[in-house]
Scaffold this motif. Structure first.
Motif, mmCIF file in Angstrom:
data_model
loop_
_atom_site.group_PDB
_atom_site.id
_atom_site.type_symbol
_atom_site.label_atom_id
_atom_site.label_comp_id
_atom_site.label_asym_id
_atom_site.label_seq_id
_atom_site.Cartn_x
_atom_site.Cartn_y
_atom_site.Cartn_z
ATOM 1 N N ILE A 132 0.929 -1.171 -0.053
ATOM 2 C CA ILE A 132 0.019 0.256 0.031
ATOM 3 C C ILE A 132 0.698 1.281 -0.032
ATOM 4 O O ILE A 132 0.639 2.230 -0.687
ATOM 5 N N PHE A 152 -8.778 4.302 -5.041
ATOM 6 C CA PHE A 152 -8.169 3.659 -4.084
ATOM 7 C C PHE A 152 -8.889 2.589 -3.432
ATOM 8 O O PHE A 152 -8.585 1.576 -3.085
ATOM 9 N N TYR B 126 -10.003 0.041 6.075
ATOM 10 C CA TYR B 126 -10.213 1.181 5.115
ATOM 11 C C TYR B 126 -9.438 2.188 5.820
ATOM 12 O O TYR B 126 -8.594 3.105 5.275
ATOM 13 N N ASP B 129 -5.631 1.808 5.790
ATOM 14 C CA ASP B 129 -4.826 1.896 4.404
ATOM 15 C C ASP B 129 -4.977 2.876 3.948
ATOM 16 O O ASP B 129 -4.073 3.191 3.301
ATOM 17 N N ASN B 130 -6.150 3.772 4.116
ATOM 18 C CA ASN B 130 -6.033 5.021 3.496
ATOM 19 C C ASN B 130 -4.911 6.058 4.196
ATOM 20 O O ASN B 130 -4.442 6.484 3.395
ATOM 21 N N ILE B 132 -2.220 4.590 5.258
ATOM 22 C CA ILE B 132 -0.651 4.294 4.770
ATOM 23 C C ILE B 132 -0.626 4.924 3.329
ATOM 24 O O ILE B 132 0.600 5.239 3.081
ATOM 25 N N HIS B 133 -1.721 4.926 2.615
ATOM 26 C CA HIS B 133 -1.416 5.148 1.239
ATOM 27 C C HIS B 133 -1.312 6.671 0.980
ATOM 28 O O HIS B 133 -0.557 6.979 0.566
#
Lengths: 155, 155
Positions: A132, A152, B126, B129-130, B132-133
Protein backbone atom coordinates in the motif's frame (compact mmCIF):
# COMPACT_ATOMS: atom_id res chain seq x y z
CA UNK A 1 -7.50 -9.91 24.63
CA UNK A 2 -7.82 -13.16 22.69
CA UNK A 3 -11.13 -12.65 20.94
CA UNK A 4 -10.64 -12.55 17.20
CA UNK A 5 -12.05 -10.21 14.62
CA UNK A 6 -10.66 -11.51 11.30
CA UNK A 7 -10.80 -14.93 9.66
CA UNK A 8 -7.89 -16.40 7.76
CA UNK A 9 -9.94 -16.39 4.55
CA UNK A 10 -10.98 -12.74 4.98
CA UNK A 11 -7.34 -11.68 5.38
CA UNK A 12 -6.41 -13.44 2.11
CA UNK A 13 -9.28 -11.70 0.31
CA UNK A 14 -8.17 -8.36 1.78
CA UNK A 15 -4.60 -9.01 0.60
CA UNK A 16 -5.53 -10.17 -2.90
CA UNK A 17 -7.94 -7.24 -3.20
CA UNK A 18 -5.01 -4.90 -2.61
CA UNK A 19 -2.89 -6.88 -5.09
CA UNK A 20 -5.62 -6.52 -7.66
CA UNK A 21 -5.55 -2.74 -7.23
CA UNK A 22 -1.76 -2.69 -7.52
CA UNK A 23 -2.07 -4.64 -10.79
CA UNK A 24 -4.31 -1.90 -12.13
CA UNK A 25 -1.79 0.75 -11.06
CA UNK A 26 0.92 -1.13 -13.04
CA UNK A 27 -1.46 -1.13 -16.03
CA UNK A 28 -2.00 2.63 -15.70
CA UNK A 29 1.71 3.38 -16.31
CA UNK A 30 3.03 3.83 -19.84
CA UNK A 31 5.74 1.22 -20.51
CA UNK A 32 8.66 3.65 -20.53
CA UNK A 33 7.63 5.58 -17.41
CA UNK A 34 6.93 2.35 -15.51
CA UNK A 35 10.65 1.53 -15.73
CA UNK A 36 12.25 4.95 -15.91
CA UNK A 37 10.14 7.61 -14.22
CA UNK A 38 10.34 8.54 -10.55
CA UNK A 39 10.05 11.56 -8.24
CA UNK A 40 12.50 12.78 -5.61
CA UNK A 41 15.33 10.42 -6.56
CA UNK A 42 13.22 7.38 -5.67
CA UNK A 43 12.98 4.10 -7.55
CA UNK A 44 10.72 3.81 -10.62
CA UNK A 45 7.42 2.03 -9.97
CA UNK A 46 8.61 -1.17 -11.72
CA UNK A 47 11.34 -1.49 -9.08
CA UNK A 48 8.89 -0.88 -6.25
CA UNK A 49 6.68 -3.61 -7.74
CA UNK A 50 9.64 -5.98 -8.03
CA UNK A 51 10.28 -5.36 -4.32
CA UNK A 52 6.67 -6.37 -3.59
CA UNK A 53 7.17 -9.50 -5.73
CA UNK A 54 10.44 -10.31 -3.94
CA UNK A 55 8.69 -10.12 -0.58
CA UNK A 56 5.19 -11.58 -0.69
CA UNK A 57 5.39 -15.04 -2.31
CA UNK A 58 8.97 -15.91 -1.29
CA UNK A 59 8.39 -14.78 2.29
CA UNK A 60 5.14 -16.72 2.60
CA UNK A 61 6.85 -19.83 1.21
CA UNK A 62 9.66 -19.44 3.78
CA UNK A 63 7.11 -19.13 6.56
CA UNK A 64 5.12 -22.18 5.47
CA UNK A 65 8.28 -24.29 5.06
CA UNK A 66 9.83 -22.87 8.24
CA UNK A 67 13.01 -22.00 6.38
CA UNK A 68 14.97 -18.78 6.85
CA UNK A 69 15.97 -17.40 3.46
CA UNK A 70 17.78 -14.12 2.91
CA UNK A 71 15.94 -11.38 1.02
CA UNK A 72 16.73 -11.65 -2.70
CA UNK A 73 16.51 -8.29 -4.40
CA UNK A 74 14.74 -8.47 -7.77
CA UNK A 75 15.20 -6.08 -10.67
CA UNK A 76 15.46 -8.39 -13.68
CA UNK A 77 12.08 -7.69 -15.22
CA UNK A 78 12.31 -5.28 -18.14
CA UNK A 79 8.84 -5.14 -19.75
CA UNK A 80 5.36 -4.32 -18.50
CA UNK A 81 4.01 -7.58 -19.92
CA UNK A 82 6.64 -9.64 -18.09
CA UNK A 83 5.94 -7.72 -14.89
CA UNK A 84 2.20 -8.43 -15.14
CA UNK A 85 2.87 -12.11 -15.93
CA UNK A 86 5.10 -12.43 -12.87
CA UNK A 87 2.52 -10.58 -10.78
CA UNK A 88 -0.17 -13.08 -11.79
CA UNK A 89 2.12 -16.04 -11.14
CA UNK A 90 2.73 -14.72 -7.64
CA UNK A 91 -1.03 -14.40 -7.08
CA UNK A 92 -1.25 -18.19 -7.46
CA UNK A 93 1.89 -18.76 -5.35
CA UNK A 94 0.40 -16.66 -2.53
CA UNK A 95 -2.93 -18.50 -2.66
CA UNK A 96 -1.13 -21.85 -2.64
CA UNK A 97 1.14 -21.20 0.34
CA UNK A 98 -1.44 -19.22 2.27
CA UNK A 99 -3.79 -22.18 2.19
CA UNK A 100 -1.02 -24.37 3.63
CA UNK A 101 -0.53 -22.08 6.64
CA UNK A 102 -2.53 -23.20 9.66
CA UNK A 103 -4.49 -20.65 11.69
CA UNK A 104 -2.52 -21.64 14.79
CA UNK A 105 0.74 -20.46 13.25
CA UNK A 106 -0.38 -16.83 12.77
CA UNK A 107 0.51 -16.03 16.40
CA UNK A 108 3.93 -17.73 16.20
CA UNK A 109 6.96 -15.53 15.63
CA UNK A 110 9.05 -15.96 12.49
CA UNK A 111 12.39 -14.37 11.69
CA UNK A 112 11.61 -13.06 8.22
CA UNK A 113 14.61 -13.00 5.87
CA UNK A 114 16.65 -13.73 9.01
CA UNK A 115 16.14 -10.06 9.95
CA UNK A 116 12.61 -9.25 11.12
CA UNK A 117 11.46 -11.28 14.11
CA UNK A 118 7.70 -10.71 14.35
CA UNK A 119 4.50 -12.68 14.66
CA UNK A 120 3.44 -14.27 11.37
CA UNK A 121 0.23 -12.18 11.37
CA UNK A 122 2.40 -9.05 11.61
CA UNK A 123 4.68 -10.32 8.84
CA UNK A 124 1.64 -10.68 6.59
CA UNK A 125 0.42 -7.20 7.52
CA UNK A 126 3.90 -5.98 6.63
CA UNK A 127 3.62 -7.48 3.12
CA UNK A 128 0.25 -5.78 2.60
CA UNK A 129 1.18 -2.45 4.20
CA UNK A 130 4.48 -2.19 2.34
CA UNK A 131 2.56 -2.71 -0.91
CA UNK A 132 0.00 0.00 0.00
CA UNK A 133 2.86 2.34 0.97
CA UNK A 134 4.75 1.93 -2.31
CA UNK A 135 1.59 1.88 -4.41
CA UNK A 136 0.64 5.24 -2.85
CA UNK A 137 3.99 6.48 -4.13
CA UNK A 138 3.09 5.15 -7.59
CA UNK A 139 -0.05 7.30 -7.39
CA UNK A 140 2.15 10.39 -6.99
CA UNK A 141 4.24 9.33 -10.00
CA UNK A 142 1.05 8.89 -12.07
CA UNK A 143 -0.40 12.23 -10.92
CA UNK A 144 2.83 14.03 -11.73
CA UNK A 145 2.67 12.43 -15.21
CA UNK A 146 -0.87 13.80 -15.60
CA UNK A 147 -2.39 10.28 -15.46
CA UNK A 148 -5.47 9.56 -13.32
CA UNK A 149 -4.81 6.56 -11.05
CA UNK A 150 -7.48 3.94 -10.27
CA UNK A 151 -9.80 4.68 -7.35
CA UNK A 152 -8.15 3.62 -4.10
CA UNK A 153 -11.30 1.96 -2.75
CA UNK A 154 -11.88 -0.25 -5.82
CA UNK A 155 -10.36 -3.68 -5.31
CA UNK B 1 -13.64 -20.08 6.89
CA UNK B 2 -14.53 -18.78 10.33
CA UNK B 3 -11.28 -19.39 12.18
CA UNK B 4 -9.77 -16.13 13.29
CA UNK B 5 -6.22 -14.90 13.07
CA UNK B 6 -6.32 -11.44 14.70
CA UNK B 7 -7.53 -10.28 18.11
CA UNK B 8 -9.38 -7.02 18.62
CA UNK B 9 -6.55 -5.71 20.81
CA UNK B 10 -3.87 -6.63 18.24
CA UNK B 11 -5.74 -4.72 15.52
CA UNK B 12 -5.84 -1.59 17.70
CA UNK B 13 -2.10 -1.88 18.37
CA UNK B 14 -1.48 -2.31 14.64
CA UNK B 15 -3.58 0.78 13.91
CA UNK B 16 -2.04 2.97 16.60
CA UNK B 17 1.43 1.79 15.51
CA UNK B 18 0.69 3.15 12.05
CA UNK B 19 -0.68 6.37 13.55
CA UNK B 20 2.51 6.75 15.54
CA UNK B 21 4.56 6.51 12.34
CA UNK B 22 2.30 9.06 10.61
CA UNK B 23 2.88 11.41 13.55
CA UNK B 24 6.62 11.17 12.95
CA UNK B 25 6.10 11.90 9.25
CA UNK B 26 4.19 15.08 10.21
CA UNK B 27 7.13 16.02 12.48
CA UNK B 28 9.60 15.48 9.62
CA UNK B 29 7.99 18.22 7.49
CA UNK B 30 9.10 21.85 7.84
CA UNK B 31 6.11 23.99 8.87
CA UNK B 32 5.74 25.81 5.57
CA UNK B 33 6.08 22.74 3.34
CA UNK B 34 3.67 20.76 5.52
CA UNK B 35 0.90 23.19 4.50
CA UNK B 36 2.05 24.37 1.07
CA UNK B 37 4.21 21.78 -0.67
CA UNK B 38 2.90 18.99 -2.90
CA UNK B 39 3.80 17.03 -6.03
CA UNK B 40 1.73 16.44 -9.16
CA UNK B 41 -1.04 18.88 -8.27
CA UNK B 42 -1.96 16.84 -5.20
CA UNK B 43 -2.93 18.14 -1.76
CA UNK B 44 -0.19 19.20 0.71
CA UNK B 45 0.52 16.65 3.44
CA UNK B 46 -1.35 18.72 6.08
CA UNK B 47 -4.54 18.28 4.04
CA UNK B 48 -3.96 14.55 3.64
CA UNK B 49 -3.50 14.35 7.42
CA UNK B 50 -6.69 16.34 8.00
CA UNK B 51 -8.49 13.79 5.80
CA UNK B 52 -7.15 11.00 8.04
CA UNK B 53 -8.35 12.95 11.10
CA UNK B 54 -11.78 13.52 9.52
CA UNK B 55 -12.15 9.78 8.91
CA UNK B 56 -10.77 7.71 11.79
CA UNK B 57 -12.20 9.07 15.04
CA UNK B 58 -15.51 10.43 13.65
CA UNK B 59 -16.16 7.23 11.67
CA UNK B 60 -15.41 4.99 14.63
CA UNK B 61 -17.72 7.09 16.82
CA UNK B 62 -20.50 6.76 14.21
CA UNK B 63 -20.01 2.99 14.12
CA UNK B 64 -20.08 2.62 17.89
CA UNK B 65 -23.16 4.82 18.22
CA UNK B 66 -24.80 3.25 15.15
CA UNK B 67 -25.42 6.69 13.66
CA UNK B 68 -24.94 7.56 10.00
CA UNK B 69 -23.11 10.88 9.71
CA UNK B 70 -22.01 12.47 6.46
CA UNK B 71 -18.29 12.91 5.87
CA UNK B 72 -17.19 16.33 7.12
CA UNK B 73 -14.20 17.61 5.20
CA UNK B 74 -11.57 19.20 7.46
CA UNK B 75 -9.04 21.83 6.45
CA UNK B 76 -9.18 24.33 9.30
CA UNK B 77 -5.86 23.51 10.96
CA UNK B 78 -3.16 26.01 10.04
CA UNK B 79 -0.10 25.17 12.17
CA UNK B 80 2.02 22.08 12.70
CA UNK B 81 1.58 22.35 16.46
CA UNK B 82 -2.23 22.45 16.15
CA UNK B 83 -2.13 19.50 13.75
CA UNK B 84 -0.07 17.42 16.18
CA UNK B 85 -2.34 18.40 19.08
CA UNK B 86 -5.42 17.33 17.11
CA UNK B 87 -3.64 14.11 16.08
CA UNK B 88 -2.97 13.25 19.72
CA UNK B 89 -6.54 14.09 20.75
CA UNK B 90 -7.78 11.69 18.08
CA UNK B 91 -5.46 8.96 19.41
CA UNK B 92 -7.44 9.08 22.65
CA UNK B 93 -10.80 9.29 20.81
CA UNK B 94 -9.93 6.18 18.78
CA UNK B 95 -8.86 4.23 21.88
CA UNK B 96 -12.04 5.27 23.68
CA UNK B 97 -14.52 4.29 20.96
CA UNK B 98 -12.58 1.20 19.87
CA UNK B 99 -12.84 -0.20 23.38
CA UNK B 100 -16.63 0.31 23.26
CA UNK B 101 -16.99 -1.76 20.06
CA UNK B 102 -17.83 -5.39 20.77
CA UNK B 103 -15.98 -8.17 18.89
CA UNK B 104 -19.31 -9.44 17.56
CA UNK B 105 -19.95 -6.21 15.67
CA UNK B 106 -16.80 -6.46 13.50
CA UNK B 107 -18.61 -8.77 11.07
CA UNK B 108 -21.73 -6.55 10.86
CA UNK B 109 -22.05 -4.22 7.89
CA UNK B 110 -22.14 -0.47 8.43
CA UNK B 111 -22.92 2.22 5.88
CA UNK B 112 -19.98 4.51 6.54
CA UNK B 113 -20.75 8.20 5.95
CA UNK B 114 -23.99 6.94 4.36
CA UNK B 115 -21.88 5.94 1.33
CA UNK B 116 -19.69 2.88 1.93
CA UNK B 117 -21.60 -0.23 2.96
CA UNK B 118 -18.98 -2.69 4.21
CA UNK B 119 -18.28 -4.92 7.16
CA UNK B 120 -17.01 -2.98 10.17
CA UNK B 121 -13.70 -4.88 10.05
CA UNK B 122 -13.31 -3.72 6.43
CA UNK B 123 -14.20 -0.16 7.40
CA UNK B 124 -11.41 -0.21 9.99
CA UNK B 125 -8.97 -1.63 7.44
CA UNK B 126 -10.01 1.20 5.17
CA UNK B 127 -9.09 3.80 7.83
CA UNK B 128 -5.66 2.19 8.27
CA UNK B 129 -4.99 1.54 4.58
CA UNK B 130 -6.05 5.03 3.52
CA UNK B 131 -3.60 6.42 6.07
CA UNK B 132 -0.75 4.20 4.79
CA UNK B 133 -1.60 5.21 1.21
CA UNK B 134 -1.49 8.95 1.87
CA UNK B 135 1.48 8.68 4.22
CA UNK B 136 3.39 6.93 1.41
CA UNK B 137 2.62 10.01 -0.69
CA UNK B 138 4.02 12.17 2.12
CA UNK B 139 7.23 10.14 1.84
CA UNK B 140 7.53 11.21 -1.81
CA UNK B 141 6.99 14.85 -0.83
CA UNK B 142 9.73 14.54 1.81
CA UNK B 143 12.15 12.80 -0.58
CA UNK B 144 11.57 15.44 -3.23
CA UNK B 145 12.35 18.08 -0.57
CA UNK B 146 15.60 16.26 0.18
CA UNK B 147 14.37 15.18 3.63
CA UNK B 148 14.89 11.59 4.86
CA UNK B 149 11.56 10.14 6.06
CA UNK B 150 11.29 7.85 9.13
CA UNK B 151 11.82 4.13 8.55
CA UNK B 152 8.58 2.54 7.35
CA UNK B 153 8.92 -0.45 9.66
CA UNK B 154 9.40 1.60 12.85
CA UNK B 155 6.14 2.07 14.68
Amino acid sequence: MTTSVLSKQALLEHWQGHRNLTRRVILAFPEKELFEYAVGGMRPFALLVQEMIAIAGPALKSIVNNETNAYQEADGIKTKEALLTKWDEETAVINHYYNLLSEERFQETFNLFGQYEFKIIDNIFYFIDNEIHHRGQGYVYLRSLGIEPPYFWER
